[in-house]
Design a protein around this motif. Structure first.
Motif, PDB file in Angstrom:
ATOM      1  N   SER A 114       3.744 -11.323  16.144  1.00  0.00           N
ATOM      2  CA  SER A 114       3.174 -10.203  15.401  1.00  0.00           C
ATOM      3  C   SER A 114       2.949  -9.045  16.363  1.00  0.00           C
ATOM      4  N   HIS A 115       2.734  -7.862  15.805  1.00  0.00           N
ATOM      5  CA  HIS A 115       2.473  -6.694  16.652  1.00  0.00           C
ATOM      6  C   HIS A 115       1.229  -6.912  17.497  1.00  0.00           C
ATOM      7  N   GLU A 116       0.221  -7.509  16.906  1.00  0.00           N
ATOM      8  CA  GLU A 116      -1.027  -7.761  17.629  1.00  0.00           C
ATOM      9  C   GLU A 116      -0.803  -8.741  18.791  1.00  0.00           C
ATOM     10  N   LEU A 157       2.017  -9.164  20.430  1.00  0.00           N
ATOM     11  CA  LEU A 157       2.771  -8.456  21.466  1.00  0.00           C
ATOM     12  C   LEU A 157       1.852  -7.571  22.304  1.00  0.00           C
ATOM     13  N   LEU A 158       0.898  -6.916  21.649  1.00  0.00           N
ATOM     14  CA  LEU A 158      -0.075  -6.093  22.378  1.00  0.00           C
ATOM     15  C   LEU A 158      -0.920  -6.960  23.311  1.00  0.00           C
ATOM     16  N   ALA A 159      -1.421  -8.085  22.783  1.00  0.00           N
ATOM     17  CA  ALA A 159      -2.285  -8.953  23.572  1.00  0.00           C
ATOM     18  C   ALA A 159      -1.551  -9.555  24.764  1.00  0.00           C
ATOM     19  N   LYS A 160      -0.268  -9.848  24.595  1.00  0.00           N
ATOM     20  CA  LYS A 160       0.532 -10.436  25.669  1.00  0.00           C
ATOM     21  C   LYS A 160       0.966  -9.409  26.706  1.00  0.00           C
ATOM     22  N   GLY A 161       0.796  -8.115  26.394  1.00  0.00           N
ATOM     23  CA  GLY A 161       1.268  -7.073  27.300  1.00  0.00           C
ATOM     24  C   GLY A 161       2.777  -6.917  27.291  1.00  0.00           C
ATOM     25  N   THR A 162       3.407  -7.316  26.188  1.00  0.00           N
ATOM     26  CA  THR A 162       4.875  -7.286  26.118  1.00  0.00           C
ATOM     27  C   THR A 162       5.414  -5.867  26.191  1.00  0.00           C
ATOM     28  N   PHE A 163       4.677  -4.920  25.621  1.00  0.00           N
ATOM     29  CA  PHE A 163       5.163  -3.544  25.647  1.00  0.00           C
ATOM     30  C   PHE A 163       5.155  -2.981  27.071  1.00  0.00           C
ATOM     31  N   VAL A 164       4.244  -3.461  27.895  1.00  0.00           N
ATOM     32  CA  VAL A 164       4.274  -3.086  29.312  1.00  0.00           C
ATOM     33  C   VAL A 164       5.536  -3.638  29.967  1.00  0.00           C
ATOM     34  N   GLU A 165       5.852  -4.903  29.665  1.00  0.00           N
ATOM     35  CA  GLU A 165       7.067  -5.516  30.208  1.00  0.00           C
ATOM     36  C   GLU A 165       8.308  -4.769  29.727  1.00  0.00           C
ATOM     37  N   MET A 166       8.296  -4.330  28.465  1.00  0.00           N
ATOM     38  CA  MET A 166       9.417  -3.550  27.944  1.00  0.00           C
ATOM     39  C   MET A 166       9.569  -2.241  28.712  1.00  0.00           C
ATOM     40  N   GLY A 167       8.448  -1.583  28.993  1.00  0.00           N
ATOM     41  CA  GLY A 167       8.493  -0.337  29.751  1.00  0.00           C
ATOM     42  C   GLY A 167       9.027  -0.551  31.158  1.00  0.00           C
ATOM     43  N   GLU A 168       8.617  -1.652  31.789  1.00  0.00           N
ATOM     44  CA  GLU A 168       9.116  -1.966  33.128  1.00  0.00           C
ATOM     45  C   GLU A 168      10.622  -2.221  33.108  1.00  0.00           C
ATOM     46  N   ALA A 169      11.085  -2.932  32.067  1.00  0.00           N
ATOM     47  CA  ALA A 169      12.524  -3.197  31.948  1.00  0.00           C
ATOM     48  C   ALA A 169      13.298  -1.904  31.732  1.00  0.00           C
ATOM     49  N   LEU A 170      12.767  -1.021  30.891  1.00  0.00           N
ATOM     50  CA  LEU A 170      13.450   0.243  30.626  1.00  0.00           C
ATOM     51  C   LEU A 170      13.511   1.102  31.883  1.00  0.00           C
ATOM     52  N   ARG A 171      12.461   1.063  32.693  1.00  0.00           N
ATOM     53  CA  ARG A 171      12.473   1.806  33.958  1.00  0.00           C
ATOM     54  C   ARG A 171      13.590   1.299  34.862  1.00  0.00           C
ATOM     55  N   CYS A 172      13.747  -0.029  34.933  1.00  0.00           N
ATOM     56  CA  CYS A 172      14.839  -0.601  35.736  1.00  0.00           C
ATOM     57  C   CYS A 172      16.195  -0.200  35.174  1.00  0.00           C
ATOM     58  N   MET A 173      16.324  -0.180  33.851  1.00  0.00           N
ATOM     59  CA  MET A 173      17.584   0.199  33.222  1.00  0.00           C
ATOM     60  C   MET A 173      17.963   1.634  33.559  1.00  0.00           C
ATOM     61  N   HIS A 174      16.954   2.472  33.756  1.00  0.00           N
ATOM     62  CA  HIS A 174      17.183   3.888  34.047  1.00  0.00           C
ATOM     63  C   HIS A 174      17.223   4.177  35.546  1.00  0.00           C
ATOM     64  N   GLY A 178      14.011  -1.380  21.345  1.00  0.00           N
ATOM     65  CA  GLY A 178      12.845  -1.778  20.566  1.00  0.00           C
ATOM     66  C   GLY A 178      12.786  -3.291  20.427  1.00  0.00           C
ATOM     67  N   THR A 179      11.736  -3.774  19.804  1.00  0.00           N
ATOM     68  CA  THR A 179      11.499  -5.222  19.720  1.00  0.00           C
ATOM     69  C   THR A 179      12.581  -5.952  18.927  1.00  0.00           C
ATOM     70  N   ALA A 180      13.298  -5.241  18.044  1.00  0.00           N
ATOM     71  CA  ALA A 180      14.359  -5.884  17.263  1.00  0.00           C
ATOM     72  C   ALA A 180      15.609  -6.143  18.088  1.00  0.00           C
ATOM     73  N   ASN A 181      15.721  -5.471  19.238  1.00  0.00           N
ATOM     74  CA  ASN A 181      16.899  -5.618  20.100  1.00  0.00           C
ATOM     75  C   ASN A 181      16.536  -6.210  21.463  1.00  0.00           C
ATOM     76  N   ASP A 204       0.143   3.704  18.280  1.00  0.00           N
ATOM     77  CA  ASP A 204       0.028   4.509  19.489  1.00  0.00           C
ATOM     78  C   ASP A 204      -0.231   3.630  20.711  1.00  0.00           C
ATOM     79  N   GLU A 205      -0.965   2.525  20.497  1.00  0.00           N
ATOM     80  CA  GLU A 205      -1.311   1.655  21.619  1.00  0.00           C
ATOM     81  C   GLU A 205      -0.073   0.992  22.203  1.00  0.00           C
ATOM     82  N   SER A 206       0.873   0.589  21.350  1.00  0.00           N
ATOM     83  CA  SER A 206       2.078  -0.057  21.861  1.00  0.00           C
ATOM     84  C   SER A 206       2.909   0.932  22.681  1.00  0.00           C
ATOM     85  N   PHE A 207       2.988   2.177  22.226  1.00  0.00           N
ATOM     86  CA  PHE A 207       3.752   3.175  22.976  1.00  0.00           C
ATOM     87  C   PHE A 207       3.049   3.513  24.283  1.00  0.00           C
ATOM     88  N   LYS A 208       1.725   3.530  24.268  1.00  0.00           N
ATOM     89  CA  LYS A 208       0.964   3.776  25.494  1.00  0.00           C
ATOM     90  C   LYS A 208       1.232   2.659  26.504  1.00  0.00           C
TER      91      LYS A 208
END
Length: 331
Positions: free
Chosen positions: A142-144, A146-163, A236-239, A276-280
């Motif tokens: 669930s979205h909640e 993912l937030l609690a696990k810090g997954t969106f932070v991990e996604m941001g770190e992965a995107l930084r590496c991709m770039h 995004g989370t679907a991909n 907004d929290e997930s994007f943050k």
């Protein structure tokens, strides 16, 4: 990585191919040609499998079409020996370069599917890759959660590496290189011009017309001192598969600023009334101790809106359009 040359050329036994379902079709009339392409490709995929040396020792091969999303034909090929994914984009430019981008991202430390080969099938590019036996993040949690696990932070770190790997141009992949040398050429190219002309014709920026020129000027200025990179264009989370670490897949390869991806993520969040929290969290992972250039992020967010709104207008997604327009009017 090989082209569309098969792994050998000797005669071999042809397996029996069983289709377990049919490709997902769009309900929008505008996608009728794409629906026809998806249906017609069943025959070409069957021929691909029966002729490919990878399956020459199999008696039976099953094919199941992914039912999530319609941007590509995605055939999951299963045999007793294992599973593979054959991906064919809905148009010739849509995912050209996917294998190349996966290689760049893997070198940067990002987990991606292993590419077996790339080539052309009925004049359309294809990618044959390993099958990842995992759910996507959006279906696994669930979205909640993912937030609690810090997954969106991990996604941001992965995107930084991709770039992290610089490119030298903008736009689609053409002959293995960026379509355009400069951001100005990209913005004036046929793809972007078609979108801007449609917006003007249907007055889709009513009340916020001046925002486009402002955004384009910020983007042009930013490009003067910043490199382009390898963008996912549908991050995004679907991909993303829920593996450890997460596995990134299904890009729409584009060369552009890293803010191009961030802007699209932000725009989808706005249009879908997302969190907004997930994007943050994602920005925290992406920038770490560096500062986000809010002006550039906002410019690319508005550009993402301009790139998406013609399709949403043609397919009657008025609610999403109005939600986004209201946001930009109140900025």
């Amino acid at each position: 990585m090989q082209s569309n040359e098969k792994l050998g050329s000797d005669e071999h036994h042809k397996p029996n191919v069983i289709f377990r379902n049919e490709p997902k079709l769009s309900e929008h009339e505008i996608d009728n040609d794409l629906n026809k392409m998806r249906t017609e490709f069943m025959t070409y995929i069957q021929d691909f499998v029966t002729e490919h040396d990878l399956f020459k020792n199999e008696t039976e091969v099953g094919i199941e079409f992914a039912q999530k999303g319609v941007s590509s034909v995605i055939a999951i090929i299963d045999t007793p020996a294992g599973k593979w994914v054959l991906k064919i984009p809905r148009n010739k430019r849509h995912t050209v370069g996917e294998g190349e981008f996966f290689q760049v991202w893997e070198k940067a430390g990002v987990t991606v599917p292993q590419v077996i080969e790339t080539g052309e099938l009925n004049d359309s590019p294809y990618t044959l890759m390993e099958y990842i036996d995992a759910q996507t993040l959006d279906t696994c949690y669930s979205h909640e959660e993912l937030l609690a696990k810090g997954t969106f932070v991990e996604m941001g770190e992965a995107l930084r590496c991709m770039h992290s790997e610089s490119a030298d141009g903008y736009g689609f992949v053409v002959d293995g290189k960026p379509e355009f040398e400069t951001v100005e050429e990209w913005l004036e190219g046929d793809d972007m011009k078609r979108r801007f002309d449609y917006i003007d014709e249907h007055n889709l920026l009513e009340g916020i017309e001046d925002e486009l020129d402002k955004a384009l000027e910020v983007i042009k200025q930013h490009s003067e001192n910043s490199d382009s990179t390898y963008c996912h264009d549908d991050f995004g989370t679907a991909n993303i598969f829920a593996t450890d670490p997460i596995t990134i897949f299904d890009p729409q390869p584009k060369f552009n600023s890293g803010y191009y991806d961030l802007g699209k993520i932000n725009f989808i969040k706005i249009a879908m009334s997302g969190s907004d929290e997930s994007f943050k969290q994602l920005l925290d992972g992406y920038f770490d101790d560096n500062d986000c250039n809010d002006a550039v992020l906002n410019a690319y967010t508005f550009l993402a809106f301009c790139m998406k709104c013609p399709y949403w207008h043609r397919t009657g997604r008025q609610e999403q359009l109005e939600t986004a327009k209201k946001y930009f009017r109140n900025c």
